[in-house]
Design a protein around this motif. Structure first.
Motif, short mmCIF file in Angstrom:
data_model
loop_
_atom_site.label_atom_id
_atom_site.label_comp_id
_atom_site.label_asym_id
_atom_site.label_seq_id
_atom_site.Cartn_x
_atom_site.Cartn_y
_atom_site.Cartn_z
N THR A 14 0.83 -1.20 0.00
CA THR A 14 0.00 0.00 0.00
C THR A 14 0.87 1.26 0.00
O THR A 14 0.63 2.20 -0.78
N CYS A 15 1.87 1.29 0.86
CA CYS A 15 2.75 2.46 0.94
C CYS A 15 3.56 2.64 -0.34
O CYS A 15 3.80 3.76 -0.78
N ASN A 16 3.98 1.53 -0.93
CA ASN A 16 4.74 1.61 -2.17
C ASN A 16 3.87 2.18 -3.29
O ASN A 16 4.31 3.01 -4.08
N SER A 17 2.60 1.74 -3.35
CA SER A 17 1.68 2.30 -4.35
C SER A 17 1.41 3.77 -4.10
O SER A 17 1.37 4.58 -5.03
N THR A 18 1.24 4.13 -2.83
CA THR A 18 1.00 5.54 -2.48
C THR A 18 2.22 6.39 -2.84
O THR A 18 2.08 7.52 -3.31
N TRP A 19 3.41 5.86 -2.61
CA TRP A 19 4.63 6.56 -2.98
C TRP A 19 4.66 6.83 -4.48
O TRP A 19 4.93 7.95 -4.92
N ASN A 20 4.37 5.80 -5.27
CA ASN A 20 4.40 5.95 -6.72
C ASN A 20 3.36 6.96 -7.21
O ASN A 20 3.64 7.79 -8.08
N MET A 21 2.15 6.88 -6.64
CA MET A 21 1.11 7.84 -7.02
C MET A 21 1.49 9.25 -6.58
O MET A 21 1.23 10.23 -7.30
N GLY A 22 2.10 9.38 -5.42
CA GLY A 22 2.50 10.69 -4.92
C GLY A 22 3.56 11.34 -5.79
O GLY A 22 3.49 12.54 -6.07
N VAL A 23 4.53 10.55 -6.21
CA VAL A 23 5.57 11.10 -7.10
C VAL A 23 4.95 11.56 -8.41
O VAL A 23 5.25 12.64 -8.93
N GLY A 24 4.03 10.76 -8.95
CA GLY A 24 3.32 11.18 -10.17
C GLY A 24 2.50 12.43 -9.95
O GLY A 24 2.45 13.32 -10.81
N ALA A 25 1.85 12.54 -8.78
CA ALA A 25 1.05 13.73 -8.48
C ALA A 25 1.92 14.97 -8.34
O ALA A 25 1.52 16.06 -8.77
N ILE A 26 3.09 14.81 -7.76
CA ILE A 26 4.00 15.97 -7.61
C ILE A 26 4.39 16.50 -8.99
O ILE A 26 4.32 17.70 -9.24
N PHE A 27 4.80 15.60 -9.88
CA PHE A 27 5.16 16.05 -11.22
C PHE A 27 3.96 16.62 -11.96
O PHE A 27 4.08 17.60 -12.69
N GLY A 28 2.78 16.03 -11.76
CA GLY A 28 1.57 16.57 -12.38
C GLY A 28 1.23 17.95 -11.88
O GLY A 28 0.87 18.85 -12.65
#
Length: 96
Positions: free
Chosen positions: A66-80
């Motif tokens: 769960t945390c790994n998925s949240t990390w990946n989504m968060g990095v994508g959200a930051i760039f977005g």
């Protein structure tokens, strides 16, 4: 004949009294960006911490996923968010 008094308003002696120095409240973008940064770093830290375990329990493995998925989504959200801010600022410059 008496001289007329100068009717111009006096300028403030301190620059602290001018409106330019009043603190601005953060924009909604800054609140959202700070929240995304916080949750991304938190999930990345937890993910890293659980990855150092020798034999994680099934619950820890699920939290790690769960945390790994949240990390990946968060990095994508930051760039977005950053790219949308750049595009928005460029559009504002074109209007002037």
């Amino acid at each position: 004949m008496k001289a007329k008094p100068n009717m111009t308003p006096a300028k403030p002696k301190s620059t602290k009294m001018t409106r330019k120095n009043t603190p601005q409240s953060p924009s909604p973008f800054q609140y959202v960006f700070a929240a995304v940064i916080f949750f991304t770093l938190l999930s990345g830290g937890v993910s890293f911490w659980i990855s150092t375990e020798d034999r994680p329990s099934p619950q820890q493995a699920r939290i790690f996923e769960t945390c790994n998925s949240t990390w990946n989504m968060g990095v994508g959200a930051i760039f977005g968010l950053l790219s949308s801010k750049v595009v928005q600022d460029d559009d504002d410059d074109d209007d002037e």
